[in-house]
Design an enzyme around this catalytic site. Structure first.
Site, PDB file in Angstrom:
ATOM      1  N   GLU A  10      -3.573   1.103  -4.303  1.00  0.00           N
ATOM      2  CA  GLU A  10      -3.256   0.658  -2.948  1.00  0.00           C
ATOM      3  C   GLU A  10      -4.526   0.427  -2.138  1.00  0.00           C
ATOM      4  OE1 GLU A  10      -0.203  -0.030  -1.505  1.00  0.00           O
ATOM      5  OE2 GLU A  10       0.482   0.076  -3.575  1.00  0.00           O
ATOM      6  N   TYR A  50      -1.522   4.616   3.892  1.00  0.00           N
ATOM      7  CA  TYR A  50      -1.868   5.344   2.675  1.00  0.00           C
ATOM      8  C   TYR A  50      -3.099   4.729   2.007  1.00  0.00           C
ATOM      9  CZ  TYR A  50      -1.489   7.021  -2.147  1.00  0.00           C
ATOM     10  OH  TYR A  50      -1.762   7.565  -3.383  1.00  0.00           O
TER      11      TYR A  50
END
Length: 245
Positions: free
Chosen positions: A122, A144
């Protein structure tokens, strides 16, 4: 992160290699072991658990001042996608501060302890090249992802500025039967089973256009060795560095 999918597999693997394994868990988990330690049931008698909170520097300082550690695997994070978007501030606070507190406590008390930080694909976010490598530019698109990039930079800073052995493993999605039910793979498999048993009628998912490269949590498809073995290997290397798995 010892109570999670990756942490439980890693704890088992380390025990098989004659490690003395310690894990940090929240006090609420110790008070409710039947529900919180389901992934650790088979090894509970072989590991040592300590009550601590990554958001509390004093609690981490206390644990590190009471025990000597050779290696530290930092896997804990707020990673559930829906929660990250619903409360990005809490995600940033938990993930960034937790990493910083742990690194700072290690530097103060045990600077020779080898440190592993669990990065994430990510961090790449809106990628500009395929496949991604250790040199690919980060462009995170979630709280995140941003928190993991910050953790990556903190890890690099402690490696370069203080000479500590700090490595980052950048892992792509990895699943297993131990994955929590709120994650899409387990949501699908659980939903299919419940439909088969007549316990629900349909399966509802979010973004059907999302694409992910999935491997198994224990045996990532892109390497001969398992993902957890590569975490272990990173800390056995002569030099510390980031590595895409």
């Amino acid at each position: 992160g010892i109570t999670g999918q990756d942490g439980s597999y890693l704890a088992e693997w380390l025990l098989e290699h004659d490690y003395e394994v310690h894990g940090l868990v929240r006090r609420v988990a110790i008070e409710d072991p039947q529900r919180r330690f389901t992934r650790l049931r088979s090894i509970l008698d072989d590991i040592q658990l300590h009550s601590a909170n990554l958001e509390s520097y004093p609690s981490l300082f206390h644990i590190l001042s009471s025990h000597d550690f050779d290696e530290c695997y930092h896997l804990a994070a707020q990673s559930f996608v829906a929660e990250n978007f619903a409360d990005g501030i809490a995600t940033m606070g938990t993930n960034v501060n937790g990493t910083h507190y742990l690194l700072a406590a290690l530097r103060e008390l045990q600077p020779d302890c080898k440190f592993y930080f669990a990065g994430s694909s990510e961090m790449f976010g809106r990628v500009q090249e395929f496949p991604q490598t250790e040199d690919t530019r980060f462009h995170p698109r979630s709280a995140y992802g941003i928190s993991k990039v910050t953790g990556f930079d903190l890890t690099r800073n402690y490696r370069e500025e203080y000479g500590m052995f700090c490595s980052t493993g950048i892992l792509f999605n990895h699943e297993s039967p131990r994955r929590s039910f709120e994650f899409v793979t387990r949501k699908i498999t659980s939903g299919v089973a419940r439909i088969k048993l007549g316990m629900q009628e349909d399966l509802r998912l979010g973004n059907l256009d999302a694409k992910r490269d999935w491997g198994h949590a224990l045996f990532l498809h892109c390497l001969i060795n398992s993902g957890l073995q590569n975490r272990f290997w990173l800390l056995q290397h002569q030099n510390s560095f980031p590595f895409v798995v």
